[in-house]
Design a protein around this motif. Structure first.
Motif, PDB file in Angstrom:
ATOM      1  N   VAL A  72       0.836  -1.199   0.000  1.00 21.29           N
ATOM      2  CA  VAL A  72       0.000   0.000   0.000  1.00 21.29           C
ATOM      3  C   VAL A  72       0.875   1.255   0.000  1.00 21.29           C
ATOM      4  CG1 VAL A  72      -2.016  -1.060   1.063  1.00 21.29           C
ATOM      5  CG2 VAL A  72      -0.222  -0.106   2.522  1.00 21.29           C
ATOM      6  N   GLY A  73       2.214   1.083   0.010  1.00 25.28           N
ATOM      7  CA  GLY A  73       3.111   2.211  -0.176  1.00 25.28           C
ATOM      8  C   GLY A  73       2.927   2.846  -1.544  1.00 25.28           C
ATOM      9  N   ASN A  74       2.415   2.071  -2.509  1.00 28.64           N
ATOM     10  CA  ASN A  74       2.010   2.607  -3.801  1.00 28.64           C
ATOM     11  C   ASN A  74       0.533   2.988  -3.689  1.00 28.64           C
ATOM     12  OD1 ASN A  74       1.028   2.976  -6.448  1.00 28.64           O
ATOM     13  ND2 ASN A  74       2.405   1.431  -7.302  1.00 28.64           N
ATOM     14  N   PRO A  75       0.169   4.261  -3.884  1.00 30.88           N
ATOM     15  CA  PRO A  75      -1.212   4.700  -3.710  1.00 30.88           C
ATOM     16  C   PRO A  75      -2.226   3.901  -4.527  1.00 30.88           C
ATOM     17  CG  PRO A  75       0.217   6.602  -3.880  1.00 30.88           C
ATOM     18  CD  PRO A  75       1.067   5.393  -4.193  1.00 30.88           C
ATOM     19  N   PHE A  76      -1.794   3.309  -5.636  1.00 27.99           N
ATOM     20  CA  PHE A  76      -2.730   2.501  -6.422  1.00 27.99           C
ATOM     21  C   PHE A  76      -3.248   1.332  -5.592  1.00 27.99           C
ATOM     22  CE2 PHE A  76      -3.515  -1.282  -9.024  1.00 27.99           C
ATOM     23  CZ  PHE A  76      -4.543  -0.816  -9.834  1.00 27.99           C
ATOM     24  N   TRP A  77      -2.334   0.649  -4.862  1.00 21.94           N
ATOM     25  CA  TRP A  77      -2.752  -0.508  -4.082  1.00 21.94           C
ATOM     26  C   TRP A  77      -3.546  -0.083  -2.859  1.00 21.94           C
ATOM     27  CZ3 TRP A  77      -2.941  -4.445  -6.865  1.00 21.94           C
ATOM     28  CH2 TRP A  77      -1.968  -4.697  -7.850  1.00 21.94           C
ATOM     29  N   GLY A  78      -3.240   1.080  -2.305  1.00 19.04           N
ATOM     30  CA  GLY A  78      -4.045   1.590  -1.208  1.00 19.04           C
ATOM     31  C   GLY A  78      -5.466   1.877  -1.662  1.00 19.04           C
ATOM     32  N   ALA A  79      -5.612   2.481  -2.853  1.00 21.24           N
ATOM     33  CA  ALA A  79      -6.941   2.773  -3.394  1.00 21.24           C
ATOM     34  C   ALA A  79      -7.697   1.487  -3.713  1.00 21.24           C
ATOM     35  CB  ALA A  79      -6.809   3.633  -4.650  1.00 21.24           C
ATOM     36  N   PHE A  80      -6.985   0.498  -4.243  1.00 17.58           N
ATOM     37  CA  PHE A  80      -7.633  -0.780  -4.556  1.00 17.58           C
ATOM     38  C   PHE A  80      -8.113  -1.468  -3.280  1.00 17.58           C
ATOM     39  CE2 PHE A  80      -7.318  -5.433  -5.309  1.00 17.58           C
ATOM     40  CZ  PHE A  80      -8.340  -5.538  -6.237  1.00 17.58           C
ATOM     41  N   ALA A  81      -7.269  -1.449  -2.232  1.00 14.72           N
ATOM     42  CA  ALA A  81      -7.651  -2.063  -0.961  1.00 14.72           C
ATOM     43  C   ALA A  81      -8.901  -1.394  -0.401  1.00 14.72           C
ATOM     44  CB  ALA A  81      -6.501  -1.972   0.042  1.00 14.72           C
ATOM     45  N   ARG A  82      -8.993  -0.093  -0.531  1.00 18.41           N
ATOM     46  CA  ARG A  82     -10.178   0.617  -0.044  1.00 18.41           C
ATOM     47  C   ARG A  82     -11.423   0.195  -0.814  1.00 18.41           C
ATOM     48  NH1 ARG A  82     -13.495   4.522  -1.482  1.00 18.41           N
ATOM     49  NH2 ARG A  82     -14.510   5.777   0.145  1.00 18.41           N
ATOM     50  N   GLU A  83     -11.308   0.096  -2.138  1.00 16.48           N
ATOM     51  CA  GLU A  83     -12.471  -0.306  -2.946  1.00 16.48           C
ATOM     52  C   GLU A  83     -12.891  -1.739  -2.624  1.00 16.48           C
ATOM     53  OE1 GLU A  83     -14.350   1.495  -4.638  1.00 16.48           O
ATOM     54  OE2 GLU A  83     -13.163   3.313  -4.918  1.00 16.48           O
ATOM     55  N   ILE A  84     -11.915  -2.607  -2.350  1.00 18.97           N
ATOM     56  CA  ILE A  84     -12.240  -3.976  -1.951  1.00 18.97           C
ATOM     57  C   ILE A  84     -12.999  -3.963  -0.629  1.00 18.97           C
ATOM     58  CG2 ILE A  84     -11.221  -6.106  -1.029  1.00 18.97           C
ATOM     59  CD1 ILE A  84     -11.281  -6.142  -4.006  1.00 18.97           C
ATOM     60  N   GLU A  85     -12.569  -3.133   0.297  1.00 20.36           N
ATOM     61  CA  GLU A  85     -13.250  -3.070   1.593  1.00 20.36           C
ATOM     62  C   GLU A  85     -14.672  -2.547   1.447  1.00 20.36           C
ATOM     63  OE1 GLU A  85     -12.263  -1.811   6.166  1.00 20.36           O
ATOM     64  OE2 GLU A  85     -11.328  -0.658   4.549  1.00 20.36           O
ATOM     65  N   ILE A 290      -3.673   7.319 -10.569  1.00 19.08           N
ATOM     66  CA  ILE A 290      -3.920   7.489  -9.139  1.00 19.08           C
ATOM     67  C   ILE A 290      -4.355   8.927  -8.888  1.00 19.08           C
ATOM     68  CG2 ILE A 290      -2.259   5.699  -8.497  1.00 19.08           C
ATOM     69  CD1 ILE A 290      -0.256   7.909  -7.833  1.00 19.08           C
ATOM     70  N   VAL A 291      -4.859   9.213  -7.703  1.00 13.87           N
ATOM     71  CA  VAL A 291      -5.393  10.543  -7.410  1.00 13.87           C
ATOM     72  C   VAL A 291      -4.318  11.617  -7.530  1.00 13.87           C
ATOM     73  CG1 VAL A 291      -4.973  10.321  -4.916  1.00 13.87           C
ATOM     74  CG2 VAL A 291      -6.797  11.848  -5.759  1.00 13.87           C
ATOM     75  N   LEU A 292      -3.063  11.287  -7.240  1.00 12.79           N
ATOM     76  CA  LEU A 292      -1.985  12.263  -7.327  1.00 12.79           C
ATOM     77  C   LEU A 292      -1.723  12.716  -8.762  1.00 12.79           C
ATOM     78  CD1 LEU A 292       0.626  10.729  -4.836  1.00 12.79           C
ATOM     79  CD2 LEU A 292      -0.924  12.651  -4.441  1.00 12.79           C
ATOM     80  N   ALA A 293      -2.124  11.921  -9.738  1.00 15.44           N
ATOM     81  CA  ALA A 293      -1.864  12.258 -11.136  1.00 15.44           C
ATOM     82  C   ALA A 293      -2.541  13.571 -11.515  1.00 15.44           C
ATOM     83  CB  ALA A 293      -2.335  11.130 -12.049  1.00 15.44           C
ATOM     84  N   ASP A 294      -3.761  13.756 -11.088  1.00 13.30           N
ATOM     85  CA  ASP A 294      -4.506  14.965 -11.427  1.00 13.30           C
ATOM     86  C   ASP A 294      -4.103  16.145 -10.547  1.00 13.30           C
ATOM     87  OD1 ASP A 294      -6.459  16.346 -12.944  1.00 13.30           O
ATOM     88  OD2 ASP A 294      -7.885  16.172 -11.285  1.00 13.30           O
ATOM     89  N   PRO A 299      -0.675  18.523 -14.345  1.00 15.96           N
ATOM     90  CA  PRO A 299      -1.392  17.255 -14.196  1.00 15.96           C
ATOM     91  C   PRO A 299      -0.838  16.194 -15.147  1.00 15.96           C
ATOM     92  CG  PRO A 299      -2.934  19.083 -14.200  1.00 15.96           C
ATOM     93  CD  PRO A 299      -1.596  19.658 -14.590  1.00 15.96           C
ATOM     94  N   LEU A 300      -0.771  14.970 -14.646  1.00 17.55           N
ATOM     95  CA  LEU A 300      -0.101  13.888 -15.362  1.00 17.55           C
ATOM     96  C   LEU A 300      -1.040  13.124 -16.290  1.00 17.55           C
ATOM     97  CD1 LEU A 300       2.586  12.181 -15.509  1.00 17.55           C
ATOM     98  CD2 LEU A 300       1.554  10.732 -13.728  1.00 17.55           C
ATOM     99  N   THR A 301      -0.647  12.995 -17.547  1.00 20.28           N
ATOM    100  CA  THR A 301      -1.346  12.096 -18.464  1.00 20.28           C
ATOM    101  C   THR A 301      -1.113  10.667 -17.987  1.00 20.28           C
ATOM    102  OG1 THR A 301      -1.119  13.585 -20.347  1.00 20.28           O
ATOM    103  CG2 THR A 301      -1.471  11.266 -20.855  1.00 20.28           C
TER     104      THR A 301
END
Length: 364
Positions: A72-85, A290-294, A299-301
């Motif tokens: 979850v140090g990578n925000p993508f996996w943290g976001a995925f874990a939240r959606e799973i919960e 991930i949310v940080l991209a925007d 802003p990151l493509t």
């Protein structure tokens, strides 16, 4: 304090243990209301908590889901874990989260421990080509859902996979830069010795070759085999790549495809270290959205994964009443990623301006 048993609840309510079991498992439709009230009162007064593992073994439904992510140090996996919960709560289940750091031994140990604790459905976010290291648990009846890893030829038939088409994602990223006019495009990653990352690189190569260019002529960053996958170190991987590509003697890229957003953001930081401007001097595109991209400036493509939809699908399969050895052939769900264009990607500078920037950088 000793754990309260179902027999004690039954005695306090003046009913049989099987009657208490019916209440606990939602089979009290025809029960006299007064009986149900006595059982509920006894449960509350004694503080009884049913054994989840035993219940799910009896009724075949998974009450607790295991979720094994790289980190979850990578925000993508943290976001995925939240959606799973979120999906788990909606399904009346709970989630046990494990971080494997993409270590096969840790993945195996977590899967075995979850199984021994009564968890019968596990969502495994692995990119290893083979599942042989946990096949013994699958054979015992584990309902396994692999995430971000398409079905592989040697997978047990019961395994379900939920993933995006990473090949398409890599293709979309490179194609976008080619359409903007870039012909010197670097691919930046930590190790690509994984199913999903290798697919992203193949998609990148396909777009380059279709454009009539040679992948071998691209200014590639070749440090990815010596560095880790980068789920925790991703930003540093990207930052190091930027310094290597723009301080060495090789041809400097006008655009970069990064293996994920955190690597892309690290690369952006590296460019700023060198006095270069993201988007203007070098275009960069990430992967995952991930949310940080925007929120980054500019802003990151990025290549967006439909994370909410993927989490819902994975959860539905993990709580399935069927699964494991002897079940029907598992499903393979492959979703299409989406290109999200933002300000970090633009047409390349005219050659004269680009050469002036390179000359200035070489003098530093």
């Amino acid at each position: 304090m000793a754990k309260v048993t179902i027999q004690q609840v039954a005695k306090a309510a003046g009913v049989s243990p099987s009657t208490v079991s019916n209440v606990l498992n939602g089979r009290s439709d025809r029960m006299v209301p007064a009986t149900r009230e006595r059982i509920d009162k006894a449960i509350a007064e004694l503080g009884y908590r049913p054994n989840r593992a035993a219940r799910q073994l009896r009724n075949g439904r998974t009450q607790t889901i295991g979720l094994v992510v790289p980190s979850v140090g990578n925000p993508f996996w943290g976001a995925f874990a939240r959606e799973i919960e979120v999906a788990a709560v909606a399904a009346g289940s709970s989630v046990l989260l494990c971080n494997s750091e993409r270590n096969p031994d840790r993945e195996r140990r977590y899967v075995e421990e979850l199984w021994e604790d009564g968890v019968r459905g596990i969502i495994l976010c692995t990119s290893l080509a083979s599942l042989d290291y946990i096949s013994h648990v699958i054979d015992e009846g584990l309902q396994l859902v692999t995430f971000d890893r398409p079905a592989q030829p040697g997978d047990p038939e019961s395994v379900v996979s939920v993933s995006i088409d990473n090949h398409v994602g890599g293709y979309l990223a490179a194609s976008h830069l080619l359409e903007l006019g870039h012909t010197q495009i670097a691919f930046v990653s930590g190790s690509i010795q994984s199913v999903n990352r290798a697919a992203r690189y193949r998609g990148f190569c396909s777009a380059i070759e279709e454009a009539g260019l040679s992948v071998g002529d691209m200014p590639m960053w070749t440090g990815f085999e010596a560095l880790p996958f980068g789920d925790v170190e991703a930003a540093e991987v990207g930052r190091k790549a930027a310094h290597d590509l723009f301080t060495g003697d090789g041809v400097r890229p006008t655009a970069v495809v990064a293996i994920n957003d955190m690597t892309a953001l690290g690369f952006c930081r590296g460019l700023r270290d060198l006095g270069l401007t993201v988007g203007e001097d070098v275009s960069i595109i990430g992967f995952d959205d991930i949310v940080l991209a925007d929120l980054y400036d500019p802003p990151l493509t990025s290549i967006r994964q439909p994370i909410k939809r993927m989490a819902t699908l994975a959860m539905e399969e993990a709580v399935s009443q069927d699964g494991g050895a002897g079940s029907e052939v598992g499903r393979s769900v492959l979703l299409r990623p989406q290109l999200v264009v933002r300000e970090s990607t633009r047409a390349p500078k005219p050659a004269k301006k680009r050469d002036a920037v390179n000359t200035t950088e070489s003098a530093r």
